[in-house]
Design a protein around this motif. Structure first.
Motif, PDB file in Angstrom:
ATOM      1  N   ILE A 203       0.850  -1.190   0.000  1.00  0.00           N
ATOM      2  CA  ILE A 203       0.000   0.000   0.000  1.00  0.00           C
ATOM      3  C   ILE A 203       0.885   1.239   0.000  1.00  0.00           C
ATOM      4  O   ILE A 203       1.764   1.366   0.858  1.00  0.00           O
ATOM      5  CB  ILE A 203      -0.914   0.012   1.237  1.00  0.00           C
ATOM      6  N   PRO A 204       0.715   2.150  -0.962  1.00  0.00           N
ATOM      7  CA  PRO A 204       1.534   3.375  -0.973  1.00  0.00           C
ATOM      8  C   PRO A 204       1.408   4.130   0.353  1.00  0.00           C
ATOM      9  O   PRO A 204       0.303   4.430   0.802  1.00  0.00           O
ATOM     10  CB  PRO A 204       0.950   4.181  -2.135  1.00  0.00           C
ATOM     11  N   THR A 205       2.533   4.419   0.971  1.00  0.00           N
ATOM     12  CA  THR A 205       2.563   5.012   2.307  1.00  0.00           C
ATOM     13  C   THR A 205       3.619   6.102   2.355  1.00  0.00           C
ATOM     14  O   THR A 205       4.700   5.947   1.780  1.00  0.00           O
ATOM     15  CB  THR A 205       2.876   3.940   3.369  1.00  0.00           C
ATOM     16  N   VAL A 206       3.308   7.201   3.072  1.00  0.00           N
ATOM     17  CA  VAL A 206       4.244   8.319   3.218  1.00  0.00           C
ATOM     18  C   VAL A 206       4.233   8.760   4.681  1.00  0.00           C
ATOM     19  O   VAL A 206       3.159   8.921   5.278  1.00  0.00           O
ATOM     20  CB  VAL A 206       3.865   9.508   2.309  1.00  0.00           C
ATOM     21  N   ARG A 207       5.403   8.971   5.235  1.00  0.00           N
ATOM     22  CA  ARG A 207       5.515   9.515   6.594  1.00  0.00           C
ATOM     23  C   ARG A 207       5.498  11.031   6.513  1.00  0.00           C
ATOM     24  O   ARG A 207       6.289  11.638   5.792  1.00  0.00           O
ATOM     25  CB  ARG A 207       6.809   9.043   7.259  1.00  0.00           C
ATOM     26  N   LEU A 208       4.581  11.670   7.249  1.00  0.00           N
ATOM     27  CA  LEU A 208       4.526  13.133   7.244  1.00  0.00           C
ATOM     28  C   LEU A 208       5.787  13.691   7.885  1.00  0.00           C
ATOM     29  O   LEU A 208       6.335  13.107   8.820  1.00  0.00           O
ATOM     30  CB  LEU A 208       3.289  13.627   7.982  1.00  0.00           C
ATOM     31  N   SER A 209       6.221  14.844   7.408  1.00  0.00           N
ATOM     32  CA  SER A 209       7.464  15.437   7.900  1.00  0.00           C
ATOM     33  C   SER A 209       7.239  16.457   9.008  1.00  0.00           C
ATOM     34  O   SER A 209       8.160  16.740   9.777  1.00  0.00           O
ATOM     35  CB  SER A 209       8.212  16.115   6.744  1.00  0.00           C
ATOM     36  N   CYS A 217      -1.614   6.971   3.889  1.00  0.00           N
ATOM     37  CA  CYS A 217      -1.599   5.819   2.985  1.00  0.00           C
ATOM     38  C   CYS A 217      -2.753   5.912   1.998  1.00  0.00           C
ATOM     39  O   CYS A 217      -3.784   6.539   2.267  1.00  0.00           O
ATOM     40  CB  CYS A 217      -1.642   4.500   3.755  1.00  0.00           C
ATOM     41  N   GLU A 218      -2.555   5.296   0.859  1.00  0.00           N
ATOM     42  CA  GLU A 218      -3.515   5.343  -0.244  1.00  0.00           C
ATOM     43  C   GLU A 218      -4.173   3.993  -0.424  1.00  0.00           C
ATOM     44  O   GLU A 218      -3.487   2.960  -0.505  1.00  0.00           O
ATOM     45  CB  GLU A 218      -2.798   5.746  -1.533  1.00  0.00           C
ATOM     46  N   THR A 219      -5.509   3.988  -0.470  1.00  0.00           N
ATOM     47  CA  THR A 219      -6.250   2.766  -0.763  1.00  0.00           C
ATOM     48  C   THR A 219      -7.214   3.062  -1.913  1.00  0.00           C
ATOM     49  O   THR A 219      -7.439   4.230  -2.251  1.00  0.00           O
ATOM     50  CB  THR A 219      -7.027   2.278   0.474  1.00  0.00           C
ATOM     51  N   PRO A 220      -7.782   2.033  -2.549  1.00  0.00           N
ATOM     52  CA  PRO A 220      -8.584   2.273  -3.755  1.00  0.00           C
ATOM     53  C   PRO A 220      -9.736   3.257  -3.596  1.00  0.00           C
ATOM     54  O   PRO A 220      -9.971   4.090  -4.467  1.00  0.00           O
ATOM     55  CB  PRO A 220      -9.093   0.867  -4.107  1.00  0.00           C
ATOM     56  N   GLU A 221     -10.474   3.197  -2.484  1.00  0.00           N
ATOM     57  CA  GLU A 221     -11.670   4.020  -2.347  1.00  0.00           C
ATOM     58  C   GLU A 221     -11.425   5.330  -1.617  1.00  0.00           C
ATOM     59  O   GLU A 221     -12.079   6.334  -1.900  1.00  0.00           O
ATOM     60  CB  GLU A 221     -12.764   3.232  -1.620  1.00  0.00           C
TER      61      GLU A 221
END
Length: 322
Positions: A203-209, A217-221
Motif C-alpha cells: 500500500i503506498p505510504t508516506v511519513r509526514l514530515s 496511505c492510499e487505498t482504492p476508495e
C-alpha cells in the motif's frame, strides 16, 4: 482381584546449581540435575516468562511511536540502527527493515551488513527481547546467510540493552522492496519477479514530515492518516473526545476521525481522507490538529455530556492490534 498398586515415590525437586539453567528441549532432562524432564522442572518458569506479555515492548527506545508504526502499519521501510557498543568488526551497518524476503527474521549480507526484520511472529510475549536475540545471532552469523527463528532466553538482553538510547531513529519509507537485494535495478529472473509481486501488494505510504509518527496511505476508495501517539491512552481519548464534540477533530473538508487502533501499548487515531488528498496536502492540517490536540490535552476539567458521548463513540470503534 485387586489391582497392583505402584510404589509411591517422592517427586524430585529442582536442584540449586551455579549460574543460569540452559534452555533445552521440553522432553530432555533438566540441566539442573533433578532427573525430571525440563518442561516439568525449570521449564515451567521459563515457559511462563516467555509468554508473559510486555505491553510496551519499545518503550525507552528512540522513536517508540515509529517502531510501532513500522511493526503494524507500514509495508516497506528501513531505519539505520546505532548499537550501544558500536559495530562489531566486519559489520558495516545494522538496518531495521519492516519485512525481509521469505519472512526471514534477519539477514547477514555478503558484505557483512545486517538486516533485522520487524514484522515477524515471535516466540514470547516480549517482542523487544525476541528482536534482540535475533539481532545478536545475526551479528554472529556467516556473511551471506539468513537467520532463522529462535527462542530467546527469558533473561536475555532486550533492544533497550543493545541500542544506543541517544542514537537517531529516522525511518526511510520506500515505495517498494528493492532494499531486499543489492543492485536491485539489475535484478532478473525469479528475483525480479519476486520483487514485482511484493511491490504490487504494498500500500503506498508516506511519513509526514511536520509531525511525529503520522503516516498517510492510499487505498482504492479513500486515503487514510494513521498517527501513532505516545500520550497516555485515557488522557488522549479525553482530548480527542473534546475535539470531536467541538467539531474540530477533522483534518479539513471531507475528512473524518473514524476511530483508533491500540498497538503495543500506544493509541493510533485514524482519519478517513478523500482520495484526492495526497500526503503533501495533509501536512498543514495535521500540524494544525497537533496544536489543537495540545490544548485539549492540557484541559483537565470534567468532560461534558456531549464530550462523554463523543468519547464513548470513539472507544466503541477502537481496535486492538496486539
Amino acid at each position: 482381584m485387586a489391582k497392583k498398586r505402584r510404589p509411591q515415590t517422592k517427586a524430585a525437586t529442582p536442584q540449586a546449581v551455579d549460574g543460569p539453567i540452559p534452555v533445552v528441549g521440553a522432553r530432555e532432562s533438566c540441566p539442573c540435575g533433578s532427573g525430571r524432564r525440563y518442561k516439568a522442572c525449570h521449564g515451567r518458569a521459563a515457559a511462563h516468562a516467555s509468554t508473559e506479555l510486555v505491553q510496551r515492548p519499545f518503550e525507552g527506545l528512540p522513536g517508540e511511536a515509529d517502531w510501532v508504526a513500522l511493526r503494524e502499519l507500514v509495508p516497506a521501510a528501513t531505519v539505520e540502527l546505532t548499537l550501544k557498543d558500536g559495530l562489531p568488526e566486519g559489520v558495516p551497518s545494522v538496518t531495521l527493515a519492516t519485512v525481509l524476503p521469505m519472512a526471514w527474521p534477519a539477514l547477514r549480507r555478503d558484505n557483512g551488513a545486517v538486516l533485522l526484520g520487524l514484522q515477524n511472529d515471535t516466540a514470547s510475549g516480549d517482542l523487544s527481547r525476541d528482536l534482540a536475540d535475533t539481532l545478536r545471532r545475526a551479528l554472529a552469523a556467516e556473511p551471506g546467510t539468513p537467520v532463522t527463528a529462535g527462542r530467546a532466553a527469558p533473561d536475555g538482553p532486550r533492544l533497550q540493552d543493545l541500542l544506543d538510547p541517544a542514537g537517531p531513529f529516522e525511518p526511510n519509507v520506500h515505495t517498494g522492496f528493492e532494499f531486499w537485494v543489492e543492485n536491485a535495478e539489475n535484478a532478473t529472473g525469479e528475483v525480479a519477479a519476486s520483487l514485482d509481486r511484493a511491490n504490487a501488494a504494498a500500500i503506498p505510504t508516506v511519513r509526514l514530515s511536520g509531525v511525529e509518527a503520522a503516516y498517510w496511505c492510499e487505498t482504492p476508495e479513500k486515503n487514510h492518516l494513521r498517527w501513532v501517539m505516545t500520550h497516555p491512552e485515557e488522557q488522549l481519548l479525553d482530548a480527542l473526545a473534546r475535539l470531536h464534540a467541538a467539531d474540530t477533530s477533522s483534518l479539513g473538508e471531507g475528512t473524518r476521525l473514524v476511530g483508533s487502533f491500540r498497538a503495543h501499548g500506544l493509541t493510533v487515531p485514524v482519519w478517513d481522507l478523500p482520495s484526492s488528498m495526497r500526503a503533501e496536502d495533509t501536512e498543514k492540517p495535521a500540524a494544525a490538529f497537533a496544536e489543537r490536540l495540545a490544548t485539549a490535552l492540557a484541559d483537565t476539567s470534567p468532560l461534558t455530556a456531549d464530550e462523554r458521548r463523543a468519547r464513548s463513540g470513539l472507544t466503541s470503534r477502537q481496535i486492538t492490534l496486539n
